[in-house]
Design a protein around this motif. Structure first.
Motif, short mmCIF file in Angstrom:
data_model
loop_
_atom_site.label_atom_id
_atom_site.label_comp_id
_atom_site.label_asym_id
_atom_site.label_seq_id
_atom_site.Cartn_x
_atom_site.Cartn_y
_atom_site.Cartn_z
N PHE A 42 0.82 -1.20 0.00
CA PHE A 42 0.00 0.00 0.00
C PHE A 42 0.86 1.26 0.00
O PHE A 42 0.57 2.22 0.67
CB PHE A 42 -0.92 0.03 1.23
CG PHE A 42 -1.95 -1.03 1.21
CD1 PHE A 42 -3.09 -0.89 0.44
CD2 PHE A 42 -1.79 -2.20 1.94
CE1 PHE A 42 -4.04 -1.87 0.43
CE2 PHE A 42 -2.75 -3.18 1.92
CZ PHE A 42 -3.87 -3.03 1.15
N ASN A 46 1.35 3.27 -5.55
CA ASN A 46 0.25 2.42 -5.99
C ASN A 46 -1.11 3.06 -5.70
O ASN A 46 -2.02 3.00 -6.51
CB ASN A 46 0.32 1.05 -5.32
CG ASN A 46 1.42 0.18 -5.89
OD1 ASN A 46 1.90 0.45 -6.99
ND2 ASN A 46 1.81 -0.84 -5.16
N LEU A 47 -1.24 3.67 -4.51
CA LEU A 47 -2.50 4.34 -4.18
C LEU A 47 -2.78 5.50 -5.13
O LEU A 47 -3.91 5.69 -5.57
CB LEU A 47 -2.47 4.83 -2.74
CG LEU A 47 -2.66 3.78 -1.65
CD1 LEU A 47 -2.52 4.41 -0.29
CD2 LEU A 47 -4.01 3.12 -1.79
N GLU A 48 -1.77 6.29 -5.41
CA GLU A 48 -1.96 7.42 -6.31
C GLU A 48 -2.33 6.94 -7.71
O GLU A 48 -3.18 7.53 -8.37
CB GLU A 48 -0.70 8.28 -6.35
CG GLU A 48 -0.50 9.06 -5.06
CD GLU A 48 0.82 9.81 -5.04
OE1 GLU A 48 1.57 9.74 -6.03
OE2 GLU A 48 1.09 10.45 -4.02
N LYS A 49 -1.71 5.87 -8.16
CA LYS A 49 -2.03 5.33 -9.48
C LYS A 49 -3.49 4.86 -9.51
O LYS A 49 -4.20 5.11 -10.48
CB LYS A 49 -1.11 4.16 -9.82
CG LYS A 49 0.30 4.58 -10.15
CD LYS A 49 1.18 3.38 -10.40
CE LYS A 49 2.62 3.77 -10.55
NZ LYS A 49 3.50 2.58 -10.69
N LYS A 50 -3.92 4.19 -8.46
CA LYS A 50 -5.30 3.71 -8.40
C LYS A 50 -6.28 4.88 -8.39
O LYS A 50 -7.31 4.84 -9.05
CB LYS A 50 -5.51 2.82 -7.17
CG LYS A 50 -4.85 1.47 -7.29
CD LYS A 50 -5.05 0.65 -6.06
CE LYS A 50 -4.32 -0.67 -6.17
NZ LYS A 50 -4.45 -1.47 -4.96
N LYS A 51 -5.97 5.92 -7.62
CA LYS A 51 -6.85 7.08 -7.57
C LYS A 51 -6.95 7.75 -8.93
O LYS A 51 -8.03 8.15 -9.36
CB LYS A 51 -6.33 8.09 -6.54
CG LYS A 51 -6.57 7.68 -5.11
CD LYS A 51 -6.04 8.72 -4.16
CE LYS A 51 -6.18 8.30 -2.72
NZ LYS A 51 -5.62 9.29 -1.80
N MET A 53 -6.52 6.33 -11.85
CA MET A 53 -7.29 5.46 -12.73
C MET A 53 -8.78 5.56 -12.43
O MET A 53 -9.60 5.61 -13.35
CB MET A 53 -6.81 4.01 -12.58
CG MET A 53 -5.44 3.76 -13.19
SD MET A 53 -4.77 2.12 -12.85
CE MET A 53 -6.08 1.06 -13.33
N ILE A 54 -9.16 5.61 -11.17
CA ILE A 54 -10.57 5.72 -10.79
C ILE A 54 -11.14 7.06 -11.25
O ILE A 54 -12.24 7.11 -11.79
CB ILE A 54 -10.73 5.54 -9.26
CG1 ILE A 54 -10.45 4.07 -8.89
CG2 ILE A 54 -12.11 5.95 -8.80
CD1 ILE A 54 -10.37 3.83 -7.40
N ASN A 55 -10.38 8.14 -11.06
CA ASN A 55 -10.85 9.46 -11.49
C ASN A 55 -11.02 9.52 -13.00
O ASN A 55 -11.97 10.10 -13.50
CB ASN A 55 -9.89 10.55 -11.02
CG ASN A 55 -9.99 10.80 -9.53
OD1 ASN A 55 -11.00 10.49 -8.92
ND2 ASN A 55 -8.94 11.35 -8.95
N GLU A 57 -11.71 7.02 -14.96
CA GLU A 57 -12.88 6.21 -15.31
C GLU A 57 -14.16 6.96 -14.99
O GLU A 57 -15.13 6.93 -15.77
CB GLU A 57 -12.83 4.89 -14.55
CG GLU A 57 -13.91 3.93 -14.96
CD GLU A 57 -13.75 2.59 -14.28
OE1 GLU A 57 -14.79 1.92 -14.09
OE2 GLU A 57 -12.63 2.19 -13.94
#
Length: 172
Positions: A42, A46-51, A53-55, A57
């Motif tokens: 965590f 990785n968290l920033e990349k996921k955020k 990607m979610i934004n 989308e």
């Protein structure tokens, strides 16, 4: 989120020990523990990349939804507002007027009004007022060039069917 970065542990010691030399009596023992605030798997990247990607989308979905929705022409929107105000306002004013009339009749002792009569008239007129929102929207001609009829029965039947057809096509 703030975390504790270090914890200082000072050991307790006795100032004079009978069995040790005086030079060893006053040695303070200090340990520093560092708490790792990032658990394995965590880390920030990785968290920033996921955020991100979610934004991205969410933005893509919002654009698709905006493109899918048709914009209502201003002429049709103004007609809807007028019809809604009329179909809500007339029953609402009628209900308030009847309550005032019942109050005057009771104060003047012209007629002993049963309690259920104001309740019933309020229920009917205020209920018709709430239904007026939906009917005002459905009774409006959704065609910008066609004004529609005065009461809008024909438009309401047509728009009701069209609304349910669109809903069924979206759900499939």
């Amino acid at each position: 989120m703030k975390t504790v970065y270090s914890v200082e542990l000072a050991s307790t010691y006795i100032t004079t020990l009978p069995f040790k030399s005086p030079s060893q009596n006053h040695i303070p023992v200090t340990k520093r523990w560092k708490i790792n605030s990032q658990a394995k798997g965590f880390n920030r990247s990785n968290l920033e990349k996921k955020k991100v990607m979610i934004n991205e989308e969410k933005m893509r979905k919002m654009k698709e939804d905006a493109e899918a929705d048709d914009k209502i022409p201003d002429v049709v929107m103004n007609r809807m507002i007028v019809r809604i105000l009329f179909n809500v306002g007339v029953p609402l004013v009628t209900g308030l007027g009847l309550l005032q009339v019942f109050s005057v009749i009771k104060e003047q002792n012209l007629w002993q009004i049963p309690r259920w009569l104001p309740f019933l008239t309020t229920f009917i007129t205020f209920g018709a007022s709430t239904i007026g929102i939906a009917y005002g929207t459905l009774s409006t001609s959704w065609d910008a060039e066609n004004k529609g009829s005065l009461l809008g029965f024909r438009e309401a039947r047509k728009n009701w069917v069209q609304m349910w057809e669109e809903d069924e096509s979206v759900n499939k």
